[in-house]
Design an enzyme around this catalytic site. Structure first.
Site: not given
Length: 466
Positions: A73-74, A226
């Site tokens: 992520q991110h 994820d």
């Protein structure tokens, strides 16, 4: 037999599974490493995905009908008008945007940001990385035409040329410019962070929607983050709290209602099914164990043996494991600390156990924060590579105030992506019902004292955080 592929594009590697769509049976596996560092050329993920998928398909008994990607992520993938990255992608564990994060949160206020986006951004979040890029590399920022997340990028490179990038609400909810409540982008918030620039964003797809097809016609599903992929594989539902021990540590649960925590401890994400995924993340998890094992001149199996020979509480040693800074609590410039050292307790056994206890205490704090915002906890599901450690299981069973179960070892992020691919392929209203097997572990004593010592050490070193 209908075959699908699930891809886990994580921080350290790409894992790919060939799975029978009807049953969830894994028929092939592949893995390819990623470069080290907190910034990476996203083309490396594309190459790694190709290699892992090729390995997984070597013995596949037929063609692949669908594929989906669950990714870290991110991360910030910024591309120009030609689709080329303007700079290396900044990963979730890159904390260089700490100053920009403070400015952004101070400008908008944590309460307002939590209400708008479900979360109060920390340096991991994409929106803060855009603010850093605008401040420190304005020429590169001026070239940005599209902004994507790692899973968006990998899915896009799998798709035939001309496909518009797409994402899902699960991964989008970790950007800091998406509304979990309305399911829409917040472009004004992005532009504010990015110095007034307004790059294009991916299409937002529903859980079972199709994002495109490969050049050979294989369906490409929406994909997700994820943690959302792991929750999907585990069929996590109300009452289930998942504790995942990977490069980062995460504690999350699937809920019917979203959360908005102005303290910033709980991120109010969405899941991959149309529900919500309140989550607490720490930067330091399995690497705490590998680093400590290396210090002690052993491997993870040796660390396990040492830790199990020590008593709960590690003879008074407390390991605050902020080795890479920390995200929760938000201490990006912190470092690790070993406290309580005396001549009689500084043994390899106590050091090993203190590493396990410190890593898990941060996640036990996250478990308590989920309960604070109303998450019900019937059981804890312990997953990730470190979950297989006997020492980790022994310590975890005493720290979490709920029964702990360990699902059988599997690549749950990739398996969740495969389940999403099968879902998109089927067009059914629900994801296929694949089996999940888990075994409970007995409760151990001493957990409350370990938590109390850890809390006192963090307060002594960093003040009362949160």
């Amino acid at each position: 037999m209908t075959l699908v592929i699930g891809v886990d594009s994580s921080t350290q590697s790409t894992k790919a599974l060939v799975v029978e769509a009807e049953t969830g049976r894994v028929l092939g596996e592949g893995r390819s490493p990623h470069p080290e560092g907190t910034e990476v050329n996203p083309r490396a993920w594309q190459v790694s995905c190709t290699r892992a998928v090729a390995q997984a398909r070597e013995n596949a008994p037929g063609p692949i009908a669908a594929i989906a990607v669950a990714g870290q992520q991110h991360g910030l993938v910024a591309v120009d008008a030609e689709g080329e990255p303007v700079r290396p992608a900044l990963l979730w564990n890159d904390t260089r945007s700490a100053a920009e994060t403070e400015q952004f949160v101070a400008k908008h206020g944590p309460e307002r940001l939590a209400e708008l986006t479900g979360s109060v951004p920390v340096p991991s979040f994409t929106v803060t990385k855009l603010a850093w890029l605008a401040e420190h590399e304005p020429a590169a920022a001026d070239r940005v035409d599209r902004v994507m997340l790692p899973h968006d990028w990998v899915s896009w490179t799998l798709s035939e040329p001309g496909t518009e990038p797409a994402t899902d609400r699960g991964d989008a909810s970790g950007t800091g410019y998406f509304s979990p409540r309305t399911g829409e982008w917040l472009p004004d918030l992005l532009a504010d962070a990015f110095g007034g620039r307004a790059p294009r964003l991916p299409r937002l797809l529903g859980p079972a929607e199709v994002g495109g097809r490969t050049a050979k016609g294989t369906l490409v599903a929406a994909g997700t983050g994820d943690n959302m992929g792991a929750a999907l594989a585990l069929k996590a539902g109300p009452g289930d709290v998942v504790v995942s021990l990977g490069t980062s540590g995460t504690v999350f649960a699937v809920t019917a209602e979203g959360t908005a925590d102005p303290t910033g401890f709980v991120a109010g994400f969405c899941d991959a099914t149309g529900h919500y995924l309140p989550l607490v993340c720490t930067l330091n998890a399995a690497r705490v164990l590998t680093t400590t094992a290396a210090l002690l001149g052993t491997d993870l199996a040796g660390l396990d043996e040492l830790a199990l020979r020590a008593e709960p509480g590690s003879g008074g040693l407390v390991f605050v494991p902020y080795l890479d800074g920390e995200r929760t609590p938000n201490l990006p410039d912190a470092s690790g600390t070993l406290t309580g050292i005396r001549r009689g307790n500084l043994t390899p056994e106590n050091v090993a156990r203190s590493a396990v206890e410190g890593m898990l205490c941060g996640l036990a704090d996250g478990f308590a924060e989920l309960r604070r915002v109303g998450v019900q906890a019937r059981r804890v599901l312990l997953i990730g590579g470190a979950a297989r450690s006997a020492a980790v299981q022994a310590v975890a069973s005493g720290l979490f105030d709920a029964p702990v179960e360990v699902p059988e070892p599997a690549e749950y992020v990739a398996l969740g992506a495969a389940r999403q691919a099968a879902w998109a392929l089927s067009g059914a209203p629900e994801a296929p019902d694949w089996p999940v097997r888990a075994e409970g572990i007995g409760r151990t004593e001493g957990g409350k004292a370990v938590r109390a010592a850890y809390t006192a050490a963090v307060a002594q070193i960093h003040g009362h955080v949160g």
